[in-house]
Design a protein around this motif. Sequence first.
Motif, PDB file in Angstrom:
ATOM      1  N   SER A  83       0.842  -1.215   0.000  1.00  0.00           N
ATOM      2  CA  SER A  83       0.000   0.000   0.000  1.00  0.00           C
ATOM      3  C   SER A  83       0.867   1.252   0.000  1.00  0.00           C
ATOM      4  O   SER A  83       0.615   2.213  -0.747  1.00  0.00           O
ATOM      5  CB  SER A  83      -0.905   0.024   1.245  1.00  0.00           C
ATOM      6  OG  SER A  83      -1.678  -1.132   1.263  1.00  0.00           O
ATOM      7  N   LEU A  84       1.917   1.224   0.862  1.00  0.00           N
ATOM      8  CA  LEU A  84       2.802   2.397   0.931  1.00  0.00           C
ATOM      9  C   LEU A  84       3.503   2.648  -0.404  1.00  0.00           C
ATOM     10  O   LEU A  84       3.622   3.786  -0.845  1.00  0.00           O
ATOM     11  CB  LEU A  84       3.855   2.202   2.027  1.00  0.00           C
ATOM     12  CG  LEU A  84       3.350   2.439   3.440  1.00  0.00           C
ATOM     13  CD1 LEU A  84       4.394   1.994   4.462  1.00  0.00           C
ATOM     14  CD2 LEU A  84       2.971   3.899   3.656  1.00  0.00           C
ATOM     15  N   VAL A 130       2.433   1.837  -3.348  1.00  0.00           N
ATOM     16  CA  VAL A 130       1.447   2.375  -4.299  1.00  0.00           C
ATOM     17  C   VAL A 130       1.258   3.872  -4.069  1.00  0.00           C
ATOM     18  O   VAL A 130       1.244   4.691  -5.003  1.00  0.00           O
ATOM     19  CB  VAL A 130       0.103   1.626  -4.179  1.00  0.00           C
ATOM     20  CG1 VAL A 130      -1.013   2.368  -4.930  1.00  0.00           C
ATOM     21  CG2 VAL A 130       0.248   0.204  -4.723  1.00  0.00           C
ATOM     22  N   VAL A 131       1.163   4.261  -2.786  1.00  0.00           N
ATOM     23  CA  VAL A 131       0.953   5.678  -2.449  1.00  0.00           C
ATOM     24  C   VAL A 131       2.150   6.516  -2.933  1.00  0.00           C
ATOM     25  O   VAL A 131       1.987   7.557  -3.584  1.00  0.00           O
ATOM     26  CB  VAL A 131       0.752   5.847  -0.930  1.00  0.00           C
ATOM     27  CG1 VAL A 131       0.825   7.327  -0.541  1.00  0.00           C
ATOM     28  CG2 VAL A 131      -0.593   5.265  -0.511  1.00  0.00           C
ATOM     29  N   PHE A 132       3.384   6.048  -2.623  1.00  0.00           N
ATOM     30  CA  PHE A 132       4.579   6.801  -3.018  1.00  0.00           C
ATOM     31  C   PHE A 132       4.715   6.890  -4.532  1.00  0.00           C
ATOM     32  O   PHE A 132       5.044   7.945  -5.068  1.00  0.00           O
ATOM     33  CB  PHE A 132       5.835   6.172  -2.405  1.00  0.00           C
ATOM     34  CG  PHE A 132       6.011   6.518  -0.952  1.00  0.00           C
ATOM     35  CD1 PHE A 132       6.072   7.856  -0.543  1.00  0.00           C
ATOM     36  CD2 PHE A 132       6.106   5.535   0.007  1.00  0.00           C
ATOM     37  CE1 PHE A 132       6.228   8.185   0.790  1.00  0.00           C
ATOM     38  CE2 PHE A 132       6.258   5.854   1.336  1.00  0.00           C
ATOM     39  CZ  PHE A 132       6.318   7.183   1.739  1.00  0.00           C
ATOM     40  N   GLY A 175       2.306   6.753  -6.652  1.00  0.00           N
ATOM     41  CA  GLY A 175       1.244   7.657  -7.092  1.00  0.00           C
ATOM     42  C   GLY A 175       1.656   9.115  -6.934  1.00  0.00           C
ATOM     43  O   GLY A 175       1.484   9.932  -7.831  1.00  0.00           O
ATOM     44  N   LEU A 176       2.254   9.414  -5.749  1.00  0.00           N
ATOM     45  CA  LEU A 176       2.703  10.780  -5.489  1.00  0.00           C
ATOM     46  C   LEU A 176       3.775  11.189  -6.484  1.00  0.00           C
ATOM     47  O   LEU A 176       3.764  12.290  -7.022  1.00  0.00           O
ATOM     48  CB  LEU A 176       3.262  10.887  -4.058  1.00  0.00           C
ATOM     49  CG  LEU A 176       2.226  10.914  -2.946  1.00  0.00           C
ATOM     50  CD1 LEU A 176       2.915  10.843  -1.588  1.00  0.00           C
ATOM     51  CD2 LEU A 176       1.374  12.183  -3.033  1.00  0.00           C
TER      52      LEU A 176
END
Lengths: 122, 350
Positions: free
Chosen positions: A18-19, A21-23, A25-26
Amino acid sequence: MNSRDELFKKRDLFLIISLMVVFLGLYWGKSQKGQTVEVFVGGKLSMQIRVAGSYELHDGDKYLMKVVFDGQKVHVENADCPLKICEKTGRVGPGGVIICVPNRVLIKFRKVSNEGVDVMTW
Amino acid sequence: MRQKDSKNLLKLDRKILLVAVSLVSVVLIIFLTSFLKAPPNYYELTGFTLGTYCRIVVSSRKGSKVLAQVIFNELDRIYKKFNPNDPASVISRINASNDWVDIDEETFALLDAAVRFSKLTNGAFDPTLGELIRLWGFDKIAEAPPSRVPSLKEIEEALKHIGTDKLELDFQRRRVRLLNGAKLDLGGIAKGYALDRAYQVAKEVDKDCTGFVEAGGDIRILGPKFGSRPWVVGVRNPRQSDAAIAYLYLTSGAVATSGDYERYFEVGGVRYHHILDPKTGFPARGAISVTVVADNAVTADALSTAGFVMGTDWEYVVLEFPKFGGNVLMVTDDGSIRRSPAMVVYEQSR
């Protein structure tokens, strides 16, 4: 090997993915952030251009010039000023500016970060 | 015995814990104060003065916005005072007179500096080019560009009114006199002077302020970026406006560039630009762009003009100008880049 000895539990793996994916994405969002061209007339912000295209610039009823943005660089066409220095400046990218002294027009990219060139000497 | 040992061990553990906690606290405090300290906010003011676009980027604990406005007002004051096209300017007053003209201390100091730079550069920088600039039609910024090359006869006639030997300064009575129809034009030094005054005014208000002031591509650094980092100054490619040929990293001082692309016209495929050679009366040849880094903007401005005029003798410019206080980066007319040896310091001091 019982579940206590496992290096990662399922929920750890889920958290890590999840982390990531978030990074990602950012990072993708930042790298895809478009440029913004700001056009000032007489020191006042007259136009903000984010989408590629050709834009006519007026000061009140008076036509000044056509500002052309291709998504990466900006240039001026058909300026009504006598010297045409703004047209001669050609296509400029981030860090560069286009100036029309007679019409008091300034065209520049909005600064998006503290990295790169701060100012150009010319 | 065993009990005693365990008590000692407990004491040791506590000591280690105390030391560890203290160490972590110290490291945290250093980290928080050094790395997480909020960088100063820069205020940016742009406007038109000095016959060009000016940009002021400044950070001051005493009010960045107010300081930027103070700096802009000073730039504008100097523009109005030394603009040869303004009938109310001191330069117009001197140009209109055939006799001695009493002048204020600031004007006298600037004229004295102009004469000194003229002598230093063997006349390549010349503050008396007014008549020649007018002949070529480069004196009017807001009017149509010139399109006619003056005749040789006209140029020969204009050259008779040029030279610092026709500019007399009376140090006793603080006055100036122009001889033989000479006309002043401080275009090659006034912008630099304005930038140095901007620096002085800024430091009088807040000696710790940082930032830079730019006027038409000439730049005066007020202080390092965020108090410690260099400002990155791109040197424009003279034949490709959206590209840089070099990057300079400056925490102080000034940089100025003279190029043949600012104001020019073309006749028969020949480019006639606004930087005129006082010896020939024609646009200077040999260089297409000269950038000078110096401790102050007056030096950078005057030497960039002089270096451009002396373009055909590029070895002299890049090797001798550092002795006058300016390091040079020159693009010659064949596209070669020539550098003073010390330029490498500014290009690699990231």
